[in-house]
Design a protein around this motif. Structure first.
Motif, mmCIF file in Angstrom:
data_model
loop_
_atom_site.group_PDB
_atom_site.id
_atom_site.type_symbol
_atom_site.label_atom_id
_atom_site.label_comp_id
_atom_site.label_asym_id
_atom_site.label_seq_id
_atom_site.Cartn_x
_atom_site.Cartn_y
_atom_site.Cartn_z
ATOM 1 N N PRO A 152 13.523 -5.595 -0.167
ATOM 2 C CA PRO A 152 13.356 -4.533 -1.167
ATOM 3 C C PRO A 152 12.367 -3.450 -0.744
ATOM 4 O O PRO A 152 12.294 -2.411 -1.394
ATOM 5 N N GLY A 153 11.577 -3.686 0.315
ATOM 6 C CA GLY A 153 10.648 -2.661 0.773
ATOM 7 C C GLY A 153 9.235 -3.183 0.958
ATOM 8 O O GLY A 153 8.777 -4.087 0.260
ATOM 9 N N HIS A 154 8.523 -2.583 1.918
ATOM 10 C CA HIS A 154 7.188 -3.066 2.286
ATOM 11 C C HIS A 154 6.098 -2.633 1.309
ATOM 12 O O HIS A 154 4.970 -3.139 1.378
ATOM 13 N N GLU A 155 6.417 -1.700 0.421
ATOM 14 C CA GLU A 155 5.385 -1.253 -0.526
ATOM 15 C C GLU A 155 4.978 -2.355 -1.490
ATOM 16 O O GLU A 155 3.923 -2.264 -2.150
ATOM 17 N N PRO A 161 1.434 1.777 2.465
ATOM 18 C CA PRO A 161 2.776 1.765 3.041
ATOM 19 C C PRO A 161 3.368 3.141 3.319
ATOM 20 O O PRO A 161 4.548 3.242 3.676
ATOM 21 N N ASP A 162 2.565 4.198 3.201
ATOM 22 C CA ASP A 162 3.100 5.560 3.284
ATOM 23 C C ASP A 162 3.943 5.784 4.533
ATOM 24 O O ASP A 162 5.013 6.409 4.469
ATOM 25 N N SER A 198 21.681 5.842 3.851
ATOM 26 C CA SER A 198 21.487 6.327 2.483
ATOM 27 C C SER A 198 20.020 6.189 2.103
ATOM 28 O O SER A 198 19.245 5.494 2.764
ATOM 29 N N ARG A 199 19.684 6.853 1.008
ATOM 30 C CA ARG A 199 18.324 6.830 0.480
ATOM 31 C C ARG A 199 18.449 6.719 -1.034
ATOM 32 O O ARG A 199 18.797 7.680 -1.707
ATOM 33 N N THR A 200 18.168 5.544 -1.580
ATOM 34 C CA THR A 200 18.471 5.307 -2.983
ATOM 35 C C THR A 200 17.391 5.790 -3.936
ATOM 36 O O THR A 200 17.658 6.003 -5.112
ATOM 37 N N ARG A 201 16.161 5.923 -3.440
ATOM 38 C CA ARG A 201 15.058 6.339 -4.301
ATOM 39 C C ARG A 201 14.214 7.398 -3.627
ATOM 40 O O ARG A 201 13.958 7.319 -2.424
ATOM 41 N N ALA A 202 13.756 8.378 -4.388
ATOM 42 C CA ALA A 202 12.909 9.446 -3.850
ATOM 43 C C ALA A 202 11.437 9.066 -3.865
ATOM 44 O O ALA A 202 10.610 9.749 -3.246
ATOM 45 N N GLU A 203 11.098 7.975 -4.563
ATOM 46 C CA GLU A 203 9.706 7.559 -4.674
ATOM 47 C C GLU A 203 9.614 6.039 -4.608
ATOM 48 O O GLU A 203 10.576 5.330 -4.915
ATOM 49 N N ARG A 204 8.449 5.537 -4.207
ATOM 50 C CA ARG A 204 8.148 4.115 -4.211
ATOM 51 C C ARG A 204 6.782 3.901 -4.861
ATOM 52 O O ARG A 204 5.900 4.761 -4.766
ATOM 53 N N GLY A 209 -3.185 -4.069 -3.610
ATOM 54 C CA GLY A 209 -4.345 -3.408 -3.023
ATOM 55 C C GLY A 209 -4.974 -2.380 -3.928
ATOM 56 O O GLY A 209 -4.584 -2.210 -5.093
ATOM 57 N N PRO A 210 -5.954 -1.643 -3.400
ATOM 58 C CA PRO A 210 -6.701 -0.677 -4.220
ATOM 59 C C PRO A 210 -5.857 0.485 -4.733
ATOM 60 O O PRO A 210 -6.246 1.149 -5.694
ATOM 61 N N ARG A 211 -4.700 0.716 -4.116
ATOM 62 C CA ARG A 211 -3.834 1.821 -4.546
ATOM 63 C C ARG A 211 -2.671 1.330 -5.411
ATOM 64 O O ARG A 211 -1.740 2.082 -5.656
ATOM 65 N N GLU A 212 -2.729 0.103 -5.865
ATOM 66 C CA GLU A 212 -1.654 -0.462 -6.662
ATOM 67 C C GLU A 212 -1.293 0.451 -7.827
ATOM 68 O O GLU A 212 -2.162 0.946 -8.550
ATOM 69 N N GLY A 213 0.013 0.703 -7.971
ATOM 70 C CA GLY A 213 0.504 1.584 -9.020
ATOM 71 C C GLY A 213 0.676 3.024 -8.595
ATOM 72 O O GLY A 213 1.339 3.801 -9.288
ATOM 73 N N GLU A 214 0.135 3.396 -7.433
ATOM 74 C CA GLU A 214 0.280 4.772 -6.946
ATOM 75 C C GLU A 214 1.716 5.005 -6.472
ATOM 76 O O GLU A 214 2.306 4.145 -5.818
ATOM 77 N N VAL A 215 2.256 6.168 -6.779
ATOM 78 C CA VAL A 215 3.616 6.518 -6.393
ATOM 79 C C VAL A 215 3.574 7.375 -5.128
ATOM 80 O O VAL A 215 2.801 8.334 -5.049
ATOM 81 N N ILE A 216 4.401 7.021 -4.148
ATOM 82 C CA ILE A 216 4.452 7.770 -2.889
ATOM 83 C C ILE A 216 5.870 8.291 -2.673
ATOM 84 O O ILE A 216 6.841 7.676 -3.108
#
Length: 359
Positions: A152-155, A161-162, A198-204, A209-216
């Motif tokens: 599902p992704g490394h984030e 994970p940027d 394909s690219r299913t999502r524009a954001e993750r 970690g300290p940035r938990e919840g941040e959208v990239i």
């Protein structure tokens, strides 16, 4: 071989654990853009100095630069080290752009230095036992292969994970090197590819970690599939995804005229190899017969120190895998088959070798 390591991030811990057990490799210096991280590593390892990046590259005590920087910096750091007369060994992917990978090899050839490329997982007993089985004719003549990595992704687990979601990342350039290095080791180089992406999502959303919840943002494809046409005529189907949840099939399967071989996860050095023979009643275990025993990240540097220009985890293999991956992305954009200009020798087989690496 005296190593200067540039980059003290997550992956460095695995190399640091391996170094003490490699008889021909010695870590002498470390550097990081965050000087405190380099100083912390040096403080924990006797005889290792913390230096600035430029100072490490220029240091006469360093023979080989281990490049653990982010993918976008791999080629630039390699070229700087080569210009200083150093051998280089780069983490995967070898570079981001195919032309940059070629430029690194050209510079190294002109300077007369060695270039190595991760992943060296292909030197372990998993991939090498599978290779020995193929070479011994266990499955007859290879016809096709499948290589599949779904997550599902490394984030979800990586605190920063940027870089996985910008060009140079994505499932193909991040995880693809493990699978393509293995496929080339097992079946030889690739002549052409056909790809789709394909690219299913524009954001993750960062999950720890300290940035938990941040959208990239996401600026690279996150599901890539395609066909690799090997010079031997074997067709490999590759699926790499940061979008799917799970799969029940083997990471790699090699299908031949007399059977199918199940190859373990190429992100690991060991694992069970199995065969399903034509006319057989199910999967059978294949005894371990080849590869560096109990190896870990960094065994490629030991192989490089021992074998010199004949190193197995070579820059030529890394550059070829990079072009294969970028050709797949180009094919996905154009909808056309793309020829692969580079090639490489199928790396020499690794006999069963008792260089035991303690992790």
């Amino acid at each position: 071989m005296r190593i200067g390591m540039i980059g003290c991030g997550n992956i460095s811990a695995q190399y640091l654990a391996t170094f003490p057990s490699l008889p021909d490799v010695e870590l002498v210096a470390v550097a990081d853009l965050d000087a405190a991280r380099a100083e912390a590593v040096a403080a924990e390892h006797e005889g290792v100095r913390a230096l600035g990046v430029d100072d490490l590259i220029a240091d006469p005590e360093v023979d080989t630069v281990l490049n653990l920087t982010i993918p976008a910096a791999h080629a630039e750091v390699d070229r700087q080290a080569i210009a200083a007369g150093k051998n280089v060994y780069a983490e995967k992917p070898f570079a981001v752009e195919t032309a940059d990978g070629a430029a690194v090899l050209e510079a190294a050839h002109a300077a007369g230095v060695l270039v190595g490329s991760a992943p060296d997982t292909v030197l372990g007993t998993g991939t090498q036992t599978a290779r020995a089985a193929i070479d011994e004719g266990l499955i007859g003549s290879p016809i096709a292969a499948t290589a599949t990595m779904l997550t599902p992704g490394h984030e979800r687990w990586h605190p920063n994970p940027d870089f996985y979601y910008v060009p140079g990342g994505g499932p193909l350039l991040d995880m693809g090197p493990y699978y393509i290095h293995a496929l080339v080791t097992l079946l030889g180089p690739v002549d052409a590819v056909i790809g789709a992406a394909s690219r299913t999502r524009a954001e993750r959303t960062i999950g720890s970690g300290p940035r938990e919840g941040e959208v990239i943002p996401v600026s690279t494809d996150t599901h890539v599939s395609g066909i690799l046409v090997h010079s031997s005529g074997v067709l490999s189907t590759l699926v790499m995804s940061f979008d799917a949840v799970a799969t029940s099939i083997h990471p790699i399967e090699i299908h031949g005229t007399a059977g199918t071989l199940a190859v373990p996860d190429p992100n690991r050095f060991d694992g069970d190899v199995e065969v399903h023979r034509l006319g057989g009643e199910g999967w059978e275990s294949v005894p371990v017969s080849a590869g560096y025993v109990e190896s870990s990240r960094g065994i490629g540097l030991q192989d490089m120190a021992e074998r010199g220009e004949a190193l197995r985890a070579s820059g030529a293999l890394g550059r070829h895998a990079l072009e294969v991956m970028n050709a797949m992305l180009e094919s996905s954009r154009t909808g056309s088959r793309v020829e692969v200009a580079s090639t490489c020798e199928r790396p020499a087989a690794v006999p069963l070798t008792e260089v035991r690496v303690t992790v």
